[in-house]
Motif scaffolding. Structure first.
Motif, PDB file in Angstrom:
ATOM      1  N   GLN A  33       0.821  -1.233   0.039  1.00  0.00           N
ATOM      2  CA  GLN A  33      -0.068   0.008  -0.250  1.00  0.00           C
ATOM      3  C   GLN A  33       0.820   1.099  -0.055  1.00  0.00           C
ATOM      4  O   GLN A  33       2.091   1.009   0.650  1.00  0.00           O
ATOM      5  N   THR A  35       0.068   5.794  -0.329  1.00  0.00           N
ATOM      6  CA  THR A  35      -0.683   6.956  -0.689  1.00  0.00           C
ATOM      7  C   THR A  35       0.160   8.109  -0.724  1.00  0.00           C
ATOM      8  O   THR A  35       1.035   8.280   0.043  1.00  0.00           O
ATOM      9  N   VAL A  44      -3.192   9.949  -4.976  1.00  0.00           N
ATOM     10  CA  VAL A  44      -3.025   8.532  -5.587  1.00  0.00           C
ATOM     11  C   VAL A  44      -2.900   7.523  -4.401  1.00  0.00           C
ATOM     12  O   VAL A  44      -2.207   7.694  -3.328  1.00  0.00           O
ATOM     13  N   THR A  45      -3.867   6.586  -4.497  1.00  0.00           N
ATOM     14  CA  THR A  45      -3.895   5.293  -3.462  1.00  0.00           C
ATOM     15  C   THR A  45      -3.735   4.237  -4.040  1.00  0.00           C
ATOM     16  O   THR A  45      -4.483   3.915  -4.965  1.00  0.00           O
ATOM     17  N   LEU A  46      -2.632   3.380  -3.702  1.00  0.00           N
ATOM     18  CA  LEU A  46      -2.492   2.120  -4.362  1.00  0.00           C
ATOM     19  C   LEU A  46      -2.493   1.354  -3.264  1.00  0.00           C
ATOM     20  O   LEU A  46      -2.137   1.273  -1.981  1.00  0.00           O
ATOM     21  N   ASP A  47      -3.424   0.051  -3.506  1.00  0.00           N
ATOM     22  CA  ASP A  47      -3.546  -1.354  -2.571  1.00  0.00           C
ATOM     23  C   ASP A  47      -3.520  -2.293  -3.300  1.00  0.00           C
ATOM     24  O   ASP A  47      -4.614  -2.666  -4.088  1.00  0.00           O
ATOM     25  N   GLU A  48      -2.444  -3.039  -3.641  1.00  0.00           N
ATOM     26  CA  GLU A  48      -2.233  -4.119  -4.513  1.00  0.00           C
ATOM     27  C   GLU A  48      -1.600  -5.442  -3.813  1.00  0.00           C
ATOM     28  O   GLU A  48      -1.359  -5.243  -2.362  1.00  0.00           O
ATOM     29  N   ASP A  53       2.169  -5.364  -9.186  1.00  0.00           N
ATOM     30  CA  ASP A  53       1.100  -4.612  -9.551  1.00  0.00           C
ATOM     31  C   ASP A  53       1.390  -3.184  -9.048  1.00  0.00           C
ATOM     32  O   ASP A  53       0.784  -2.331  -9.885  1.00  0.00           O
ATOM     33  N   ILE A  54       2.033  -3.070  -8.274  1.00  0.00           N
ATOM     34  CA  ILE A  54       2.560  -1.548  -7.869  1.00  0.00           C
ATOM     35  C   ILE A  54       3.426  -1.090  -8.763  1.00  0.00           C
ATOM     36  O   ILE A  54       3.132   0.326  -9.307  1.00  0.00           O
ATOM     37  N   LYS A  57       1.043   0.013 -12.012  1.00  0.00           N
ATOM     38  CA  LYS A  57       0.322   1.386 -11.396  1.00  0.00           C
ATOM     39  C   LYS A  57       1.273   2.242 -11.665  1.00  0.00           C
ATOM     40  O   LYS A  57       0.861   3.410 -12.308  1.00  0.00           O
TER      41      LYS A  57
END
Length: 123
Positions: A33, A35, A44-48, A53-54, A57
């Motif tokens: 994760q 942000t 931008v918030t990433l939760d992979e 996957d990060i 993105k």
């Protein structure tokens, strides 16, 4: 092995100051994760589920559609039940994997690995 093109977007964003928290990297349900704000003021918030996957993105954010080629498991040395933080120090540009909680859930700030190149943290 990894080369400099495998995780170049993660490396670039870490140098810009973002931090990636992760837990259980080798377990049943890993989580990565982050942000961070954009220059235009959005968030931008990433939760992979994987570092790959990060990377995908972050490549999309910078407009690079080059596919991630390797499928090796990054940071396998951490094992299961690991909770940590991935970041880069400003000034010295050292990439760091830091443990935030030990296996008993106690808060800690133990540095697990440091490297000058991000790819050195992966294996």
């Amino acid at each position: 092995m990894y080369d400099e093109t495998d995780f170049f977007a993660v490396s670039k964003f870490l140098k810009l100051g973002i931090k990636i928290t992760f837990k259980n990297p080798m377990g049943q349900s890993p989580s990565y994760q982050s942000t961070f704000p954009t220059p235009k003021g959005a968030t931008v918030t990433l939760d992979e589920k994987s570092l790959y996957d990060i990377e995908r993105k972050l490549r999309a954010l910078i407009g690079n559609d080059t596919p991630v080629k390797t499928k090796l498991t990054p940071m396998a040395y951490l094992g299961t039940n690991f909770r940590g933080l991935l970041y880069c120090t400003k000034g010295s540009n050292e990439f760091i994997v830091q443990e935030t909680h030990d296996v008993f859930g106690t808060e800690t700030k133990r540095i697990v690995r440091m490297a000058d190149e991000f790819n050195q943290l992966l294996s």
